[in-house]
Each structure stands twice: as C-alpha cells, then as structure tokens.
Design an enzyme around this catalytic site. Structure first.
Site, PDB file in Angstrom:
ATOM      1  N   ASP A 246      68.851  28.912 -82.592  1.00 30.84           N
ATOM      2  CA  ASP A 246      68.299  27.662 -82.853  1.00 30.84           C
ATOM      3  C   ASP A 246      68.867  26.724 -81.925  1.00 30.84           C
ATOM      4  O   ASP A 246      69.936  26.699 -81.671  1.00 30.84           O
ATOM      5  CB  ASP A 246      68.575  27.274 -84.324  1.00 30.84           C
TER       6      ASP A 246
ATOM      7  N   ASP B 238      61.925  25.003 -81.497  1.00 32.22           N
ATOM      8  CA  ASP B 238      63.128  25.381 -81.066  1.00 32.22           C
ATOM      9  C   ASP B 238      64.166  26.441 -81.791  1.00 32.22           C
ATOM     10  O   ASP B 238      65.198  26.539 -81.672  1.00 32.22           O
ATOM     11  CB  ASP B 238      64.048  24.256 -81.321  1.00 32.22           C
ATOM     12  N   GLU B 239      63.386  27.200 -82.720  1.00 31.14           N
ATOM     13  CA  GLU B 239      64.319  28.355 -83.129  1.00 31.14           C
ATOM     14  C   GLU B 239      63.214  29.590 -83.365  1.00 31.14           C
ATOM     15  O   GLU B 239      62.189  29.774 -83.530  1.00 31.14           O
ATOM     16  CB  GLU B 239      64.795  27.987 -84.584  1.00 31.14           C
TER      17      GLU B 239
END
Length: 426
Positions: A6, A102-103
């Site tokens: 993340d 974002d992860e």
C-alpha cells in the site's frame, strides 16, 4: 503467503516525487474544482487545524499560515504512477490483484524458501528506488491478515521499518490483540458498533466467538473474515478484475453554465471517456442515462435537476452513436433560465461484444465504424488522451472544465510538461 502493498499518502507523495523541495513539508491535494482536501501527507495530517474533506475556503487561512503546499488533483499523473507500481509488483510475482489505485495483493506462495521479511523489504526498496514512492508492506497467510499486517507496518514504522510479517502463531495472536475490531478489513461501522456493544473490542476477541454465532449474525461474509483471521484462506485471489457492470462519470463545471451547446459539449466529452472504458473491456451498453442539475448549495440560484434513461436500439460502444443519443436526452431535460453546475452520464446493461443481438427495425452497424473506434483508441493510447476526439466535443473545453488552478504538470504522460533540468556553467 500473501503481501499487501500500500502506497503511503499516495496522491500527496506523487506530488512530492517531482518536487524534492517539498520533502518533509506538509502537502495536501484538493478535490475536483479545488473544493476540499481529499489527501494529505504525514506532515499535513499532523496539523490539527487541517481536517480531511474540509472545504478549502474554510481552512485556506490555516493552510497558508502553516505553509502547506496544496495541489489541484492530477489524476493523469496518479494513474500513471500507480501503473508503474503495479508493473514493479508483477516482477516479483505473476499473481497480482490490484485492489485500488494505491494498493495490491501479491501472491507469494512460491517463495517458501525466502525470508519473508527480507523479501518485503526488497519490494519496498525497489518501488522507492524506481518511483520515489514510499510504501508499507504487510505479509501474512491470508488477505485479511495481510491487510492487518500492513496497518501494523505503518503504525509502528520505527519498530519494523515499513514491513511487518505474520509468520507464526505468536505473531498472529499479537496482531489480533493489538487491532481494534474497527480496523479489521471487511467489518464496517455497523458490525463494529454491534460487536463492541456485546463487549468484542479487538480482532482477537472476535475470533473467540462461536462459528455459529458469526454465521447467523454476520452472514457468510462475516464468516469468511472470521476464518481469515484464524489463518484459513477464505477470500478468493482475483488477478483479473471483473468487467464493470456500470460505467459513468459526472464532473462539476468550473463555472455555472446556462448555454445548452456548452453543456452538450461537456456531455460529449464524458461520453468519449466512458465509451473508451467500455471498449477496453470488449463490452457494449444497452442503456444510457444522462442527468443534469444546478448547484444544490446555492441560496441565490433557482434549483432544478432531472435525468432520463435511453434504451439503445442495439447495444453499442460507438462514441458517435452514444453522443447522438446523449444530445437527444439533454434536449428533453434541459430547461432555459437555470445556471447548471453538473452534467453526468452512466452506461448500464453492459454485455460482452459477442452477445449483442441485432434489431429487426434498425440497420446493423457496419464493420467500418468498429474499425474507426479501434483507430481512435489506438492513437489515444499511443499519443495521449484526447489526441483524437469527436468534433462534437468542441473547442471550448477551458470554458467548462474543472477548476485546477494549482494542478502540477503531468510529468510522465505529456511531452510539453516533462520535468526540465537547468545546468549552470562553471
């Protein structure tokens, strides 16, 4: 084992990558039309005067006084930086599930003979070396435990340096006892409140509940979470995202607009965006919804909103057909004398291309039109978004597009906005 990688404060750190002068300083990113704060880095979050999702006009004085740098949202930059991170993760494992911008989850089941802690640090260091983005890495036997390990990697950075591995029963129990029940992935506020009401405060206490109680009161979804916290994998690993069942977009205008022609141009631009997504997943839409409304928060303007849903005679992904239908829909719901703030479109009834059936009363689209759309997409992928576009979009984009006065350059996707370095002669 599964890793959850993340990015830390993703939008804000994307801005800092290309601005070394901002490292260690507070940075925030604003929403569409620079309305409110939607992202902040660690230094900005530490300032008590700045709240997430707070309208900018209310806190602009505090931002300036605390020397906070603020940026308009730059989704082109964020999307491209995200793709770089995902490409790096693919070099560590062929099985990567992109969970959000974002992860991502990374399957490490073939890494049994590696030190998971060292491998996690290798992932973290490689991403930082190649992109400049800091990440947290949580590694555990299941997805829910990996999410929890990732939280610990960020909460106790000085102790574990951004990587935390749950690779023993002792570590699993320690993590569960540390985690508040509200921190567990998949347990929403409603279930969290209910569990706390019966004295279940931590993830560990949740795992001690009887299986039958969890199944009865939290359905099969809660039971999967319960199993995952026990170390038993129960949530499927998905490397291929499911096709979208609905595709839409709606953006506020940079200023209030009365002119129907300009509203149609904005709507045509949005149609171009969503139809491109539709074609990328080899699908067609059966229904098109168009909606239009004024600014609900204005005390001075007359208020009006309306929407209409069109059933397409033949499901399609053709930009020109969809624009034509959208303009007809706008003609139905538009009312003169109002200052409109937003127009939006949504495609639904989405089916695979090869499931499309013809219509007895409508000529079947010629193959040349499909080829034209293919050329559009190919050129735009190669040379950048909107390099080639429908003339119906018009040339007045700057008159209706979002306010983005503080947007950073699109360093990675636009030739004219590439970062320039200056040298001095000695």
């Amino acid at each position: 084992m599964i890793a959850l990688v993340d990015c830390n404060s993703f939008y804000a750190t994307c801005e800092q990558v290309f601005r070394p002068d901002l490292w260690g300083k507070p940075v925030v990113v604003l929403s569409n039309n620079d309305g409110c704060v939607i992202a902040a880095n660690t230094e900005a979050k530490a300032l008590s005067e700045i709240s997430m999702f707070e309208p900018v006009f209310k806190i602009k004085k505090q931002l300036i006084e605390n020397k906070v740098t603020f940026f308009s949202s730059n989704y082109t930059l964020y999307g491209e930086m995200s793709q770089r991170v995902m490409n790096i993760l693919s070099s560590f494992s062929p099985e990567v599930e992109i969970y959000s911008i974002d992860e991502a989850f990374v399957d490490l089941s073939g890494m049994k003979h590696f030190s998971m802690n060292c491998f996690g640090h290798q992932i973290k260091n490689t991403i930082f070396q190649h992109t400049g983005l800091p990440v947290g890495v949580g590694i555990a036997p299941t997805k829910v435990l990996a999410k929890l390990a990732n939280k610990i990697s960020k909460k106790r950075v000085s102790e574990n340096k951004g990587v935390f591995v749950i690779d023993s029963e002792e570590k699993r129990i320690e993590a569960l006892q540390w985690a508040d029940i509200s921190m567990v992935w998949g347990i929403g506020s409603k279930h969290s409140k209910r569990l706390k009401g019966i004295g279940i405060l931590t993830a560990y206490e949740f795992t001690q509940l009887p299986r039958k109680w969890v199944r009865k009161n939290m359905t099969v979804v809660g039971l999967r979470i319960w199993n995952e916290l026990q170390g038993k994998s129960s949530i499927e690993f998905k490397t291929m995202p499911a096709p979208k069942k609905g595709i839409g977009t709606a953006k506020s205008f940079g200023k209030k607009i009365e002119d129907l022609g300009m509203i149609q141009e904005a709507c045509s631009s949005y149609i171009s965006e969503v139809s491109e997504v539709l074609r990328s997943q080899k699908s067609c839409a059966t229904y098109l919804q168009v909606f239009l409304h004024t600014n609900y928060f204005s005390d001075r303007d007359k208020q009006y909103s309306n929407s209409v849903t069109v059933t397409l005679s033949i499901p399609t992904s053709d930009t020109f057909v969809l624009i034509s239908e959208a303009k007809k829909a706008l003609n139905i719901i538009y009312r003169p004398g109002y200052r409109f703030k937003k127009v939006g479109v949504c495609l639904s009834g989405i089916i695979p291309n090869n499931y499309v059936q013809g219509n007895l009363f409508t000529p079947t689209p010629r193959w040349e039109k499909n080829e034209l759309m293919h050329v559009f997409d190919k050129i735009n992928r190669k040379y950048g978004k909107s390099t080639l576009f429908s003339g119906l979009v018009g040339t007045r984009v700057k008159e209706w597009e979002l306010v983005k006065e503080s947007r950073s350059p699109r360093y990675t996707t636009q030739w004219k906005e590439l970062l320039k370095l200056k040298t001095t002669k000695h």
